[in-house]
Structure formats: C-alpha cells, structure tokens
Motif scaffolding. Structure first.
Motif, PDB file in Angstrom:
ATOM      1  N   VAL A 322       0.832  -1.201   0.000  1.00 50.89           N
ATOM      2  CA  VAL A 322       0.000   0.000   0.000  1.00 50.89           C
ATOM      3  C   VAL A 322       0.867   1.252   0.000  1.00 50.89           C
ATOM      4  CG1 VAL A 322      -1.576   1.387   1.414  1.00 50.89           C
ATOM      5  CG2 VAL A 322      -2.025  -1.049   1.065  1.00 50.89           C
ATOM      6  N   LEU A 323       1.873   1.282   0.862  1.00 51.44           N
ATOM      7  CA  LEU A 323       2.750   2.448   0.945  1.00 51.44           C
ATOM      8  C   LEU A 323       3.555   2.636  -0.337  1.00 51.44           C
ATOM      9  CD1 LEU A 323       3.972   1.995   4.633  1.00 51.44           C
ATOM     10  CD2 LEU A 323       2.360   3.701   3.778  1.00 51.44           C
ATOM     11  N   LYS A 324       3.914   1.530  -0.953  1.00 56.55           N
ATOM     12  CA  LYS A 324       4.654   1.619  -2.214  1.00 56.55           C
ATOM     13  C   LYS A 324       3.778   2.232  -3.314  1.00 56.55           C
ATOM     14  CE  LYS A 324       5.896  -2.216  -4.284  1.00 56.55           C
ATOM     15  NZ  LYS A 324       6.623  -3.477  -4.603  1.00 56.55           N
ATOM     16  N   ILE A 325       2.507   1.835  -3.336  1.00 55.56           N
ATOM     17  CA  ILE A 325       1.568   2.399  -4.318  1.00 55.56           C
ATOM     18  C   ILE A 325       1.378   3.886  -4.074  1.00 55.56           C
ATOM     19  CG2 ILE A 325      -0.867   2.403  -5.023  1.00 55.56           C
ATOM     20  CD1 ILE A 325      -0.850  -0.645  -4.508  1.00 55.56           C
ATOM     21  N   LEU A 326       1.250   4.291  -2.815  1.00 52.67           N
ATOM     22  CA  LEU A 326       1.076   5.708  -2.479  1.00 52.67           C
ATOM     23  C   LEU A 326       2.307   6.522  -2.844  1.00 52.67           C
ATOM     24  CD1 LEU A 326      -0.716   5.507   1.010  1.00 52.67           C
ATOM     25  CD2 LEU A 326      -1.718   6.118  -1.201  1.00 52.67           C
ATOM     26  N   HIS A 339       7.430   1.902  11.749  1.00 53.40           N
ATOM     27  CA  HIS A 339       6.227   2.088  12.548  1.00 53.40           C
ATOM     28  C   HIS A 339       4.982   1.935  11.678  1.00 53.40           C
ATOM     29  CE1 HIS A 339       3.356   3.669  15.431  1.00 53.40           C
ATOM     30  NE2 HIS A 339       2.987   4.597  14.556  1.00 53.40           N
ATOM     31  N   GLN A 340       5.046   2.485  10.437  1.00 57.78           N
ATOM     32  CA  GLN A 340       3.898   2.417   9.545  1.00 57.78           C
ATOM     33  C   GLN A 340       3.544   0.978   9.165  1.00 57.78           C
ATOM     34  OE1 GLN A 340       5.529   4.912   6.474  1.00 57.78           O
ATOM     35  NE2 GLN A 340       4.218   6.639   7.021  1.00 57.78           N
ATOM     36  N   PHE A 350      -5.431   1.983   8.321  1.00 58.40           N
ATOM     37  CA  PHE A 350      -6.457   1.957   7.279  1.00 58.40           C
ATOM     38  C   PHE A 350      -7.031   3.352   7.043  1.00 58.40           C
ATOM     39  CE2 PHE A 350     -10.811   1.488   5.771  1.00 58.40           C
ATOM     40  CZ  PHE A 350     -10.623   0.652   4.674  1.00 58.40           C
ATOM     41  N   GLU A 351      -7.359   4.056   8.128  1.00 58.64           N
ATOM     42  CA  GLU A 351      -7.982   5.365   7.995  1.00 58.64           C
ATOM     43  C   GLU A 351      -7.017   6.417   7.454  1.00 58.64           C
ATOM     44  OE1 GLU A 351      -9.600   6.259  11.800  1.00 58.64           O
ATOM     45  OE2 GLU A 351     -11.314   4.885  11.563  1.00 58.64           O
ATOM     46  N   ARG A 352      -5.737   6.220   7.692  1.00 56.06           N
ATOM     47  CA  ARG A 352      -4.754   7.222   7.238  1.00 56.06           C
ATOM     48  C   ARG A 352      -4.230   6.949   5.836  1.00 56.06           C
ATOM     49  NH1 ARG A 352       0.579   9.281  10.638  1.00 56.06           N
ATOM     50  NH2 ARG A 352       1.342  10.759   9.066  1.00 56.06           N
ATOM     51  N   TYR A 353      -4.021   5.676   5.487  1.00 54.75           N
ATOM     52  CA  TYR A 353      -3.333   5.376   4.225  1.00 54.75           C
ATOM     53  C   TYR A 353      -4.186   4.670   3.170  1.00 54.75           C
ATOM     54  CZ  TYR A 353       0.866   6.536   6.861  1.00 54.75           C
ATOM     55  OH  TYR A 353       1.806   7.188   7.613  1.00 54.75           O
ATOM     56  N   VAL A 354      -5.363   4.221   3.558  1.00 52.15           N
ATOM     57  CA  VAL A 354      -6.182   3.496   2.580  1.00 52.15           C
ATOM     58  C   VAL A 354      -7.485   4.222   2.276  1.00 52.15           C
ATOM     59  CG1 VAL A 354      -7.363   1.332   2.044  1.00 52.15           C
ATOM     60  CG2 VAL A 354      -5.197   1.297   3.305  1.00 52.15           C
ATOM     61  N   ALA A 355      -8.291   4.483   3.303  1.00 50.71           N
ATOM     62  CA  ALA A 355      -9.621   5.081   3.093  1.00 50.71           C
ATOM     63  C   ALA A 355      -9.608   6.372   2.279  1.00 50.71           C
ATOM     64  CB  ALA A 355     -10.291   5.311   4.452  1.00 50.71           C
ATOM     65  N   TYR A 357      -7.709   7.350  -0.105  1.00 50.71           N
ATOM     66  CA  TYR A 357      -7.174   7.240  -1.467  1.00 50.71           C
ATOM     67  C   TYR A 357      -7.790   6.111  -2.295  1.00 50.71           C
ATOM     68  CZ  TYR A 357      -3.589   9.928   0.975  1.00 50.71           C
ATOM     69  OH  TYR A 357      -2.933  10.862   1.740  1.00 50.71           O
ATOM     70  N   VAL A 358      -8.611   5.267  -1.664  1.00 45.87           N
ATOM     71  CA  VAL A 358      -9.067   4.078  -2.366  1.00 45.87           C
ATOM     72  C   VAL A 358      -9.905   4.411  -3.604  1.00 45.87           C
ATOM     73  CG1 VAL A 358     -11.183   3.808  -0.995  1.00 45.87           C
ATOM     74  CG2 VAL A 358     -10.080   1.799  -2.007  1.00 45.87           C
ATOM     75  N   ASP A 359     -10.634   5.529  -3.577  1.00 43.54           N
ATOM     76  CA  ASP A 359     -11.426   5.917  -4.747  1.00 43.54           C
ATOM     77  C   ASP A 359     -10.570   6.551  -5.838  1.00 43.54           C
ATOM     78  OD1 ASP A 359     -13.755   5.015  -3.566  1.00 43.54           O
ATOM     79  OD2 ASP A 359     -14.170   6.946  -2.608  1.00 43.54           O
ATOM     80  N   LYS A 360      -9.429   7.094  -5.440  1.00 37.91           N
ATOM     81  CA  LYS A 360      -8.560   7.772  -6.403  1.00 37.91           C
ATOM     82  C   LYS A 360      -7.548   6.816  -7.034  1.00 37.91           C
ATOM     83  CE  LYS A 360      -8.789  11.923  -3.499  1.00 37.91           C
ATOM     84  NZ  LYS A 360      -7.991  12.884  -2.676  1.00 37.91           N
ATOM     85  N   ILE A 361      -7.209   5.782  -6.302  1.00 38.02           N
ATOM     86  CA  ILE A 361      -6.169   4.857  -6.774  1.00 38.02           C
ATOM     87  C   ILE A 361      -6.769   3.447  -6.840  1.00 38.02           C
ATOM     88  CG2 ILE A 361      -3.812   4.028  -6.420  1.00 38.02           C
ATOM     89  CD1 ILE A 361      -3.366   6.390  -4.538  1.00 38.02           C
ATOM     90  N   PRO A 362      -7.193   3.002  -8.003  1.00 40.51           N
ATOM     91  CA  PRO A 362      -7.821   1.678  -8.156  1.00 40.51           C
ATOM     92  C   PRO A 362      -6.953   0.526  -7.637  1.00 40.51           C
ATOM     93  CG  PRO A 362      -8.120   2.981 -10.131  1.00 40.51           C
ATOM     94  CD  PRO A 362      -7.150   3.731  -9.274  1.00 40.51           C
ATOM     95  N   GLU A 363      -5.645   0.698  -7.707  1.00 44.89           N
ATOM     96  CA  GLU A 363      -4.746  -0.379  -7.277  1.00 44.89           C
ATOM     97  C   GLU A 363      -4.905  -0.727  -5.793  1.00 44.89           C
ATOM     98  OE1 GLU A 363      -0.582  -0.304  -9.196  1.00 44.89           O
ATOM     99  OE2 GLU A 363      -1.266   1.774  -9.286  1.00 44.89           O
ATOM    100  N   LEU A 364      -5.432   0.215  -5.002  1.00 42.81           N
ATOM    101  CA  LEU A 364      -5.595  -0.041  -3.568  1.00 42.81           C
ATOM    102  C   LEU A 364      -6.766  -0.961  -3.259  1.00 42.81           C
ATOM    103  CD1 LEU A 364      -4.969   3.479  -1.942  1.00 42.81           C
ATOM    104  CD2 LEU A 364      -3.454   1.493  -1.957  1.00 42.81           C
ATOM    105  N   GLN A 365      -7.665  -1.134  -4.230  1.00 43.21           N
ATOM    106  CA  GLN A 365      -8.850  -1.946  -4.004  1.00 43.21           C
ATOM    107  C   GLN A 365      -8.502  -3.374  -3.561  1.00 43.21           C
ATOM    108  OE1 GLN A 365     -11.965  -1.286  -3.879  1.00 43.21           O
ATOM    109  NE2 GLN A 365     -12.183   0.745  -4.815  1.00 43.21           N
ATOM    110  N   LYS A 366      -7.466  -3.935  -4.161  1.00 46.25           N
ATOM    111  CA  LYS A 366      -7.112  -5.322  -3.867  1.00 46.25           C
ATOM    112  C   LYS A 366      -6.649  -5.517  -2.429  1.00 46.25           C
ATOM    113  CE  LYS A 366      -3.271  -6.976  -5.478  1.00 46.25           C
ATOM    114  NZ  LYS A 366      -2.183  -7.429  -6.364  1.00 46.25           N
TER     115      LYS A 366
END
Length: 378
Positions: A322-326, A339-340, A350-355, A357-366
């Motif tokens: 996830v962090l690599k995609i971001l 720590h991350q 989840f609330e900081r790094y996924v929620a 951006y999930v609509d903006k970055i399709p790759e995070l869906q998986k």
C-alpha cells in the motif's frame, strides 16, 4: 426391578433400552456357571450399550457383581445424557473409568455437577472439563472442592473469572492448592511481581501453577542468567515465554539471530522489550529478517523486537505494498517507516493510508478487504 441373570435365558434389545430376564434360581444359590453368565452379560452390556472395547469390557466386568449393578449403570447413563453428554462423550468417559457406572447419583455425580453450574460453568464446558479430568467426580465437595474455590477467590478476588481458568486447567480442583499454587504465588511476589500481574499470569497460563514450584524456580533462574532487566510488569511475560521454550531451542534460535546480524547483547535487549520474541519460530525469524534487510534495505539492528510478533503475509507485506503504491502515486520516494508497516494499529493505518485514497487509486482496491478484515478482528 432389574436383577442379574443367574441361570437361564435373557433377552436384550439395546436400541429400546429393554432388558428382560427369566430367573430360575435365587441369588444365594449362585454357582460358578452363574457367575460366568453374569460376566458374559455385563461384557456384552458394556460393549453393545456403551461402546466400550471388548478388552476394557472384560477387565471392567468384574466390578459388576451385585444385583443392583445394572440399575446403577442405567441411572448413570440417564444422568449423563440429561447433563449434556452425547454417546461419544459418554463412551470416552466410561472407557477411562467404567466403575463410574456404579456411582451413586445423589452423592457422587449430582452435587459436583451442580457445584460447577453454580460457579458459572456452562453444561457444555462441564462436559469438557469432566472428560479432561474425571478425578473431580471423586473429590469431596465440602472437604476439597469448596475450600479450593474459596482459596482461589481469597488469592485473586471474588470477581476472579474462575470458569475461564477451569476451562484451561481443571486440574486446579484436583490438587492441593496450598501445597502447589501458594508456593508459586509467594515465589513470584518475592521477585517483585504484583498480585494483579500474578492474576494475569494465572488466567493466561494456569497450567504452570499446577506443576511443582521447582519448575517455576528453574524458569526464573534461566531468565536471571540472561541478565535481562525488565520494566515493571514484564517479568510475567518472560516467564510465559521461557516456559514454552527449551534450553536447546533457545540456543538454536540465538544462533539464527547471530547469523543474521544480532549480537548476544542485541538478543537480550530485544527480549527485555518483547519477551515473546523467544516463541517466534526460526523460519519466521529468517523470513522477516530477509524481507526487512534484503527487500527494504534496513540494517538488522534497526528492526524493533516487536516486529517479529507481526505476520509477514497478513500485515507487514500488504502494508508495504500500500505504501509503495502511495509513493508511486504521489511521486515521493521517502523511506518506508517501520512504525507504519509494523506497529501502527490496524484502524489507524487503514484510515490514514487506505480510506482517503481508495477511490482515487484503483490499485488499492485489492488490499482494502484484507486490511479491513484485519481492522475488524483487532
């Protein structure tokens, strides 16, 4: 009233629980042949009605020699069924102690079962407890069981979760607690462990307290030889960890740590901060070290001890992806924080790094469902 066959015919229908006898001789005139017929009858009874093996049935048949043996056996079977024992569980219990079939319900069985129920132990758990340690059925209620409960509550308080502990170590109600448990409590107190911490250890690992005090002394001695200095409250976790690791296994794991870049001092320091480090398998140690050192570029000594308590495939690797995609999406190439990817609580990550951006970055869906699952099971 059921009577034993002396000489003559008997007809059995086990499926309908009907036993009929035709008796021709009074009990006082029983012969050797009559005795043989009695044993044969009870061997068949134990095998067909209960499911005990022939060898055990033959050994147990000698106990059934009185006129009311069958009545007692039928009463016991009925009682066990009423208290939640299935056929398999009944067979397992009576295969171990067939003499239980001759027990008196009102003096041996019912008071013990009622006592456990009063303590808050469910009927399902009671079945499991009795199967684990049927000696509880032979203990005196007023002379042993009740005093044992009073002892435990005196040591740990009236709100002590006794049913939970008994589920893990029913043997506590079968041993002399003052001779077995009390010396271990006093030993822990002498090493600065508070009563609250002792209660935590007792709930987590009650089986430790059922062993001889020499075992606990040996565990503490092994810890002291490491010259580890624990923060208040950490010793009990060290005891729990060392208890499950033999000296040979510990030495083998130390060799693995050494081969991967940790000195003996590093190992002791990590143990002080995270005693459960000793319970991590050698395979997991190698896999995590390989990931952090060879894939992420960290130095061995930069990896916190607690990291080895995390799952590589369920937590660390998905977070890293996830962090690599971001980073790729934002164009930033900052080094990933340990720590991350290892220590941050699931919800926070989840609330900081996924929620956001999930609509903006399709790759995070998986990775969304996997991380959400980890969050809800936290």
């Amino acid at each position: 009233m059921f009577r034993l066959p002396h000489y003559g015919l008997f007809v059995r229908n086990w499926n309908r629980d009907v036993v009929c006898f035709r008796l021709f001789l009074p009990f006082s005139t029983i012969t050797t042949e009559d005795k043989r017929l009695q044993n044969t009858f009870f061997i068949d009874y134990l095998m067909e009605k209960i499911g005990i093996s022939r060898e055990r049935a033959i050994n147990a048949s000698s106990y059934f020699s009185t006129e009311n043996s069958l009545e007692k056996a039928e009463s016991v079977l009925k009682f066990l069924k009423e208290r939640g024992f299935g056929d398999t569980q009944t067979r397992k219990l009576l295969s171990k102690r067939p003499r239980l079939l001759l027990s008196k319900i009102n003096s041996t069985f019912k008071p013990k079962f009622d006592f456990l129920e009063e303590l808050g132990v469910s009927r399902t758990d009671t079945v499991g407890l009795v199967l684990k340690d049927h000696d509880i059925l032979w203990r005196s209620l007023d002379g042993h069981l009740k005093p044992s409960v009073l002892f435990l509550r005196a040591q740990f308080g009236s709100d002590f979760d006794l049913p939970k502990v008994l589920k893990r170590a029913l043997k506590l109600l079968s041993i002399n607690l003052r001779k077995t448990v009390l010396p271990q409590i006093e030993l822990l107190r002498s090493h600065g462990v508070s009563d609250k911490q002792i209660q935590t250890l007792f709930i987590t690992c009650p089986g430790l307290f059922t062993c001889k005090v020499q075992l606990l002394e040996n565990i503490i001695s092994r810890i002291e030889k490491l010259n580890a200095k624990f923060r208040p409250g950490m010793l009990i976790y060290a005891v729990f960890a060392v208890r499950g690791v033999s000296v040979a296994t510990f030495e083998a794991k130390c060799k693995v740590w050494n081969s991967l870049g940790w000195s003996d001092e590093d190992i002791v320091c990590a143990f002080e901060k995270f005693p459960s480090l000793l319970t991590v398998s050698k395979e997991k140690i190698r896999a995590l070290m390989d990931f952090f050192v060879n894939e992420l570029g960290f130095k061995p000594k930069e990896i916190p001890a607690r990291t080895f308590g995390r799952s590589l495939d369920k937590r660390i690797r998905p977070r890293y992806e996830v962090l690599k995609i971001l980073r790729k999406w934002s164009g930033q190439q900052r080094k990933v924080s340990l720590h991350q990817i290892a220590s941050m609580p699931e919800r926070d990550f989840f609330e900081r790094y996924v929620a956001p951006y999930v609509d903006k970055i399709p790759e995070l869906q998986k990775y969304t469902s996997q991380l959400q699952c980890a969050q809800t099971s936290r």
